[in-house]
Design a protein around this motif. Structure first.
Motif, PDB file in Angstrom:
ATOM      1  N   SER A 174       0.849  -1.193   0.000  1.00 40.40           N
ATOM      2  CA  SER A 174       0.000   0.000   0.000  1.00 40.40           C
ATOM      3  C   SER A 174       0.881   1.238   0.000  1.00 40.40           C
ATOM      4  CB  SER A 174      -0.915   0.031   1.226  1.00 40.40           C
ATOM      5  OG  SER A 174      -1.950  -0.906   1.102  1.00 40.40           O
ATOM      6  N   LYS A 223      -7.428   6.859  -9.735  1.00 37.26           N
ATOM      7  CA  LYS A 223      -7.397   5.396  -9.636  1.00 37.26           C
ATOM      8  C   LYS A 223      -7.089   4.897  -8.222  1.00 37.26           C
ATOM      9  CE  LYS A 223      -6.358   4.140 -14.338  1.00 37.26           C
ATOM     10  NZ  LYS A 223      -5.744   3.069 -15.094  1.00 37.26           N
ATOM     11  N   ALA A 224      -6.911   5.805  -7.270  1.00 37.71           N
ATOM     12  CA  ALA A 224      -6.603   5.404  -5.893  1.00 37.71           C
ATOM     13  C   ALA A 224      -7.760   4.600  -5.302  1.00 37.71           C
ATOM     14  CB  ALA A 224      -6.340   6.638  -5.038  1.00 37.71           C
ATOM     15  N   THR A 225      -7.428   3.723  -4.380  1.00 34.30           N
ATOM     16  CA  THR A 225      -8.439   2.916  -3.704  1.00 34.30           C
ATOM     17  C   THR A 225      -9.293   3.789  -2.787  1.00 34.30           C
ATOM     18  OG1 THR A 225      -6.776   1.161  -3.693  1.00 34.30           O
ATOM     19  CG2 THR A 225      -8.773   0.777  -2.412  1.00 34.30           C
ATOM     20  N   HIS A 226      -8.645   4.716  -2.067  1.00 35.31           N
ATOM     21  CA  HIS A 226      -9.347   5.589  -1.118  1.00 35.31           C
ATOM     22  C   HIS A 226      -8.809   7.009  -1.205  1.00 35.31           C
ATOM     23  CE1 HIS A 226     -10.739   1.894   0.813  1.00 35.31           C
ATOM     24  NE2 HIS A 226      -9.490   1.507   0.918  1.00 35.31           N
ATOM     25  N   GLU A 239     -12.606   3.714   3.553  1.00 36.96           N
ATOM     26  CA  GLU A 239     -11.572   3.458   4.566  1.00 36.96           C
ATOM     27  C   GLU A 239     -12.181   3.812   5.927  1.00 36.96           C
ATOM     28  OE1 GLU A 239      -8.878   1.646   4.908  1.00 36.96           O
ATOM     29  OE2 GLU A 239      -7.250   2.922   4.203  1.00 36.96           O
ATOM     30  N   THR A 274      -4.740   9.888   0.660  1.00 38.40           N
ATOM     31  CA  THR A 274      -4.973   8.969  -0.453  1.00 38.40           C
ATOM     32  C   THR A 274      -4.216   7.668  -0.196  1.00 38.40           C
ATOM     33  OG1 THR A 274      -5.185  10.834  -1.969  1.00 38.40           O
ATOM     34  CG2 THR A 274      -4.741   8.681  -2.949  1.00 38.40           C
ATOM     35  N   ARG A 275      -4.887   6.537  -0.449  1.00 42.89           N
ATOM     36  CA  ARG A 275      -4.256   5.225  -0.304  1.00 42.89           C
ATOM     37  C   ARG A 275      -4.482   4.412  -1.567  1.00 42.89           C
ATOM     38  NH1 ARG A 275      -6.019   0.239   3.697  1.00 42.89           N
ATOM     39  NH2 ARG A 275      -4.416  -1.197   3.011  1.00 42.89           N
ATOM     40  N   TRP A 276      -3.403   3.804  -2.023  1.00 43.80           N
ATOM     41  CA  TRP A 276      -3.465   2.822  -3.095  1.00 43.80           C
ATOM     42  C   TRP A 276      -3.234   1.476  -2.428  1.00 43.80           C
ATOM     43  CZ3 TRP A 276      -1.093   7.516  -3.449  1.00 43.80           C
ATOM     44  CH2 TRP A 276      -1.547   8.382  -4.448  1.00 43.80           C
ATOM     45  N   TYR A 277      -4.258   0.631  -2.431  1.00 40.53           N
ATOM     46  CA  TYR A 277      -4.214  -0.658  -1.747  1.00 40.53           C
ATOM     47  C   TYR A 277      -3.215  -1.578  -2.430  1.00 40.53           C
ATOM     48  CZ  TYR A 277      -5.901  -5.107   0.155  1.00 40.53           C
ATOM     49  OH  TYR A 277      -5.997  -6.323   0.764  1.00 40.53           O
TER      50      TYR A 277
END
Length: 118
Positions: A13, A43-46, A64, A88-91
């Motif tokens: 992540s 395109k980020a997960t959250h 999240e 922002t988080r990219w899983y």
């Protein structure tokens, strides 16, 4: 909008934090849309965010769960009003458990530090 990208990486992540002066939920949505014009952030997960303004405390967990409340609490402690903060988080494929909350705290803290340094 100030963005600190690639500030945390854990088990695949990746995290970034962004923010800007903001006075309303409408303005927050416009700033978030501007952030998401960058394909990477779209395109980020959250994209979790918080804002304290005249409308009151406003947050969006964006899947999240609980992360928006962490941002709001940190904004309160910092005494920062009328300022949007987005984590922002990219899983990366592995669950982080409680570590994800520490990462949100670290990201917001890094943002506050960058704002203070100007």
């Amino acid at each position: 909008m100030l963005t600190l990208d690639g500030i945390i990486a854990d088990r695949g992540s990746k995290y970034a934090v962004s923010g800007a002066p903001c006075r309303s939920s409408k303005e927050a949505k416009a700033l978030l849309a501007k952030l998401k014009r960058t394909k990477k952030f779209a395109k980020a997960t959250h994209n979790t965010w918080g804002l304290i303004c005249d409308e009151g405390p406003i947050k969006n967990d964006d899947g999240e769960s609980g992360a928006g409340m962490i941002i709001l609490r940190m904004l309160e402690r910092e005494g920062l009003r009328d300022h949007l903060v987005v984590v922002t988080r990219w899983y990366g494929g592995k669950h982080l458990g409680g570590d994800r909350f520490r990462h949100v705290q670290h990201a917001v803290g890094a943002y506050f530090e960058a704002v203070r340094e100007g």
